[in-house]
Motif scaffolding. Structure first.
Motif, short mmCIF file in Angstrom:
data_model
loop_
_atom_site.label_atom_id
_atom_site.label_comp_id
_atom_site.label_asym_id
_atom_site.label_seq_id
_atom_site.Cartn_x
_atom_site.Cartn_y
_atom_site.Cartn_z
N MET A 1 36.16 -15.51 -2.58
CA MET A 1 34.95 -14.98 -3.31
C MET A 1 35.20 -13.31 -2.93
SD MET A 1 31.04 -15.48 -2.84
CE MET A 1 30.97 -17.09 -3.54
N SER A 2 35.53 -13.05 -1.82
CA SER A 2 35.59 -11.56 -1.45
C SER A 2 36.33 -10.93 -2.31
CB SER A 2 36.26 -11.53 0.01
OG SER A 2 37.50 -11.93 0.18
N LYS A 3 37.26 -11.26 -3.21
CA LYS A 3 37.90 -10.34 -4.22
C LYS A 3 36.96 -9.94 -5.42
CE LYS A 3 42.54 -12.62 -3.55
NZ LYS A 3 43.43 -13.70 -4.41
N VAL A 142 38.37 -12.68 -15.83
CA VAL A 142 37.74 -13.87 -14.79
C VAL A 142 37.78 -14.91 -15.75
CG1 VAL A 142 35.78 -14.74 -13.59
CG2 VAL A 142 36.48 -12.34 -12.99
N CYS A 143 38.33 -16.27 -15.14
CA CYS A 143 37.94 -17.62 -15.76
C CYS A 143 36.42 -17.84 -15.40
CB CYS A 143 38.72 -18.57 -14.95
SG CYS A 143 38.43 -20.35 -15.36
N SER A 144 35.58 -17.84 -16.20
CA SER A 144 34.42 -18.19 -16.04
C SER A 144 33.96 -19.54 -15.76
CB SER A 144 33.15 -17.92 -17.19
OG SER A 144 33.57 -18.47 -18.15
N GLY A 145 35.04 -20.52 -15.33
CA GLY A 145 34.77 -21.97 -15.57
C GLY A 145 34.92 -22.69 -16.86
N LYS A 197 28.88 -14.47 -13.95
CA LYS A 197 29.13 -15.60 -13.13
C LYS A 197 29.81 -14.83 -11.85
CE LYS A 197 28.39 -18.91 -14.49
NZ LYS A 197 29.29 -19.90 -15.36
N VAL A 198 29.64 -15.62 -10.76
CA VAL A 198 30.17 -14.94 -9.31
C VAL A 198 31.43 -15.72 -9.15
CG1 VAL A 198 30.09 -15.03 -6.91
CG2 VAL A 198 28.15 -14.44 -8.26
N PRO A 199 32.69 -14.92 -9.09
CA PRO A 199 33.93 -15.89 -8.81
C PRO A 199 33.91 -16.35 -7.51
CG PRO A 199 34.42 -13.66 -9.91
CD PRO A 199 32.89 -13.80 -9.37
N GLY A 200 34.41 -17.56 -7.43
CA GLY A 200 34.55 -18.28 -6.27
C GLY A 200 33.42 -19.25 -6.07
N THR A 201 32.70 -19.67 -7.08
CA THR A 201 31.71 -20.66 -7.06
C THR A 201 31.95 -21.36 -8.30
OG1 THR A 201 30.27 -19.16 -8.56
CG2 THR A 201 29.91 -18.94 -6.22
N VAL A 202 31.42 -22.72 -8.36
CA VAL A 202 31.72 -23.85 -9.27
C VAL A 202 30.74 -23.49 -10.20
CG1 VAL A 202 31.55 -26.22 -9.78
CG2 VAL A 202 32.34 -25.63 -7.46
N TYR A 214 33.82 -30.01 -13.76
CA TYR A 214 33.71 -28.86 -13.42
C TYR A 214 34.65 -27.83 -12.93
CZ TYR A 214 28.73 -30.66 -13.71
OH TYR A 214 27.56 -31.19 -14.06
N GLN A 215 34.61 -26.60 -13.21
CA GLN A 215 35.62 -25.84 -12.49
C GLN A 215 35.14 -24.57 -11.89
OE1 GLN A 215 39.15 -26.25 -12.97
NE2 GLN A 215 38.80 -28.10 -13.93
N MET A 216 35.93 -23.89 -10.96
CA MET A 216 35.53 -22.86 -10.22
C MET A 216 35.69 -21.46 -10.81
SD MET A 216 36.55 -21.65 -6.33
CE MET A 216 35.64 -23.00 -5.66
N ALA A 217 34.91 -20.54 -10.96
CA ALA A 217 34.86 -19.29 -11.83
C ALA A 217 36.13 -18.63 -10.87
CB ALA A 217 33.92 -18.46 -11.70
N SER A 218 37.08 -17.87 -11.37
CA SER A 218 38.14 -17.50 -10.49
C SER A 218 38.63 -16.12 -11.27
CB SER A 218 39.13 -18.32 -10.12
OG SER A 218 39.70 -18.79 -11.39
N ILE A 219 39.09 -14.97 -10.60
CA ILE A 219 39.64 -13.95 -11.01
C ILE A 219 41.08 -14.26 -11.30
CG2 ILE A 219 40.46 -11.79 -10.27
CD1 ILE A 219 38.22 -11.33 -8.27
N VAL A 220 41.34 -13.99 -12.77
CA VAL A 220 42.77 -14.00 -13.10
C VAL A 220 43.62 -12.81 -12.84
CG1 VAL A 220 44.19 -14.09 -15.36
CG2 VAL A 220 41.91 -15.17 -15.24
#
Length: 221
Positions: A1-3, A142-145, A197-202, A214-220
């Protein structure tokens, strides 16, 4: 998440606002939570960011979807961790980011891996840069989930009617050119106080099934 702080750059004394929203289609609906971490309580920016991260993870574990106000907030904003004030457009200091939000046309349940792949291909091949973005910086994805978010840096443009109109026109133009029957560009995300959406959260949307988890949001990367 810190990213996430490489995307959502926070000024030294600026508040950080979190919004926790119960996902649509999930039973036991709960009220929206607005939580602001300000410099009066957390003078050190790193401590403010860590407090945000801890609250985001805790509320996400309880079932909420977690969002951040993506543009810089005026230091005079009166919100804190207890009073639940929502950030309004007038509370935004400047426009630092423009969001392009790409999703499926039908969004009442989690996306499949194949649907997410189709959205990524759509985003990487079809989304041109706005003429008013900061040309010294690259957009971030970002992958938003369930879909894809693309953030264009705006070099702290003024929070005024002209910038708002430019952001809205750009999104409308993208949608006219590139929307399909299955994939849509959200044309309503041009407001200054936009949450994202906050990356690092489901990311939760509707109910899970075997092929729609469900998927986690994540930075691409």
């Amino acid at each position: 998440m810190s990213k996430m702080w490489t995307i959502f750059k926070i000024d030294q004394d600026a508040p950080i606002s979190l919004r926790a929203i119960w996902p649509k289609g999930v039973p036991a609906s709960k009220a929206v939570k607005n939580i602001t971490f300000n410099a009066a309580t957390y003078p050190n920016l790193v401590d403010r960011q860590k407090a945000f991260e801890e609250a985001a993870l805790q509320l996400n574990r309880l079932g909420y979807n977690i969002y951040i106000v993506m543009n810089p907030i005026n230091t005079a904003f009166a919100g804190d961790e207890h009073n639940g004030l929502a950030v309004k457009d007038a509370d935004i200091k400047c426009r630092r980011l423009l969001l392009v939000d790409i999703d499926r046309a039908v969004t009442n349940q989690p996306a499949t891996d194949e649907e997410r792949d189709d959205i990524y291909k759509f985003g990487f091949h079809n989304i041109e840069k706005p003429y008013f973005f900061d040309k010294d910086l690259e957009p971030m994805s970002v992958c938003s989930g369930n879909g894809m978010h693309i953030y264009f840096p705006l070099d702290d443009l003024p929070n005024d009617a002209g910038t708002k109109a430019n952001c809205r026109s750009f999104l409308l133009s993208l949608a006219r050119q590139h929307d399909t029957a299955d994939i849509k560009i959200d044309t309503g995300v041009y407001n200054a106080s936009r949450i994202t959406k906050v990356p690092g959260t489901v990311a939760r949307k509707g109910l899970e099934t075997e092929d729609r988890e469900y998927q986690m949001a994540s930075i691409v990367e």
